[in-house]
Design a protein around this motif. Sequence first.
Motif, PDB file in Angstrom:
ATOM      1  N   ALA A   3      -4.194   7.211 -10.196  1.00  0.00           N
ATOM      2  CA  ALA A   3      -3.265   5.772 -10.848  1.00  0.00           C
ATOM      3  C   ALA A   3      -4.097   4.409 -10.098  1.00  0.00           C
ATOM      4  O   ALA A   3      -4.303   4.445  -9.071  1.00  0.00           O
ATOM      5  N   SER A   4      -3.901   3.453 -10.950  1.00  0.00           N
ATOM      6  CA  SER A   4      -4.387   2.075 -10.562  1.00  0.00           C
ATOM      7  C   SER A   4      -3.309   1.801  -9.607  1.00  0.00           C
ATOM      8  O   SER A   4      -2.128   1.883  -9.666  1.00  0.00           O
ATOM      9  N   ALA A   5      -4.064   0.855  -8.699  1.00  0.00           N
ATOM     10  CA  ALA A   5      -2.988   0.156  -7.495  1.00  0.00           C
ATOM     11  C   ALA A   5      -2.295  -0.653  -8.223  1.00  0.00           C
ATOM     12  O   ALA A   5      -2.515  -1.318  -9.267  1.00  0.00           O
ATOM     13  N   PRO A   6      -1.099  -0.893  -7.644  1.00  0.00           N
ATOM     14  CA  PRO A   6      -0.085  -1.891  -8.225  1.00  0.00           C
ATOM     15  C   PRO A   6      -0.703  -3.279  -7.942  1.00  0.00           C
ATOM     16  O   PRO A   6      -1.489  -3.569  -7.088  1.00  0.00           O
ATOM     17  N   ILE A  13      -3.467  -8.858   1.279  1.00  0.00           N
ATOM     18  CA  ILE A  13      -4.582  -7.837   1.502  1.00  0.00           C
ATOM     19  C   ILE A  13      -4.439  -6.694   2.199  1.00  0.00           C
ATOM     20  O   ILE A  13      -3.698  -6.596   2.801  1.00  0.00           O
ATOM     21  N   PHE A  14      -4.550  -5.687   1.039  1.00  0.00           N
ATOM     22  CA  PHE A  14      -4.159  -4.358   1.622  1.00  0.00           C
ATOM     23  C   PHE A  14      -5.343  -3.761   2.397  1.00  0.00           C
ATOM     24  O   PHE A  14      -6.464  -4.143   2.226  1.00  0.00           O
ATOM     25  N   PRO A  15      -4.999  -3.122   3.248  1.00  0.00           N
ATOM     26  CA  PRO A  15      -6.186  -2.498   4.397  1.00  0.00           C
ATOM     27  C   PRO A  15      -6.856  -1.721   3.605  1.00  0.00           C
ATOM     28  O   PRO A  15      -6.892  -1.042   2.523  1.00  0.00           O
ATOM     29  N   GLN A  64      -5.767   1.575  -0.602  1.00  0.00           N
ATOM     30  CA  GLN A  64      -4.728   2.306  -1.336  1.00  0.00           C
ATOM     31  C   GLN A  64      -4.855   3.172  -2.071  1.00  0.00           C
ATOM     32  O   GLN A  64      -4.851   3.915  -3.076  1.00  0.00           O
ATOM     33  N   GLY A  65      -6.236   4.157  -1.534  1.00  0.00           N
ATOM     34  CA  GLY A  65      -6.553   5.390  -1.842  1.00  0.00           C
ATOM     35  C   GLY A  65      -7.773   5.214  -3.220  1.00  0.00           C
ATOM     36  O   GLY A  65      -8.234   6.365  -3.732  1.00  0.00           O
TER      37      GLY A  65
END
Length: 190
Positions: A3-6, A13-15, A64-65
């Motif tokens: 699934a795409s990131a939100p 900034i996500f790690p 985020q994966g």
Amino acid sequence: MKASAPNRLPGTIFPVELRTPTLSDGAALWRLARDSKVLDLNSPYSYLLLADHHGHTSVIAEQQGEPVGFVTAWTPPRKPDVLFVWQVTTSEAVRGQGVAGRMLDFLLTLPAHAAARYLETTVTPSNGPSRALFHAFARRHGATVVESDGYTSDHFPPEGTHEAERLLRIGPLQRGTGPNLLNGENSDDG
């Protein structure tokens, strides 16, 4: 398919997590190379082989994966003290966040590169961002950059108009110096 990131909030900034790729990452490496619109795109099979045969010497970045960057690298058989970097890319989502520099630094932490005293790569004369990335890497590791002929345009098939690939040799590498880029400190790409 993942699934795409939100959607992220402005300024959030996500790690980014770094790890070595596995065979199951080969298709993602190909997509990142394709989407870069800068790298020479090779067959999907070549990226499967790279992830499978050279995963322990390369790095993939995830946010985020989701894959957001990679560096393909290995030790050339006749140069046991060299870490050769073939391709580096990051997705548009993380450009300017220092991910490319962090991935290069991460390579030096891998057991497969424990004997590396030099980093070598080839870069076209017109690729300013890549040149800046490798010169910044050299500064962080107290090394010099020596540029020489790598692959001239004559080495490439005459049907194409591939620009020469100049060899950058960076070293000797000083380990344990400079900012702690693995934890995101001072993580600019240049």
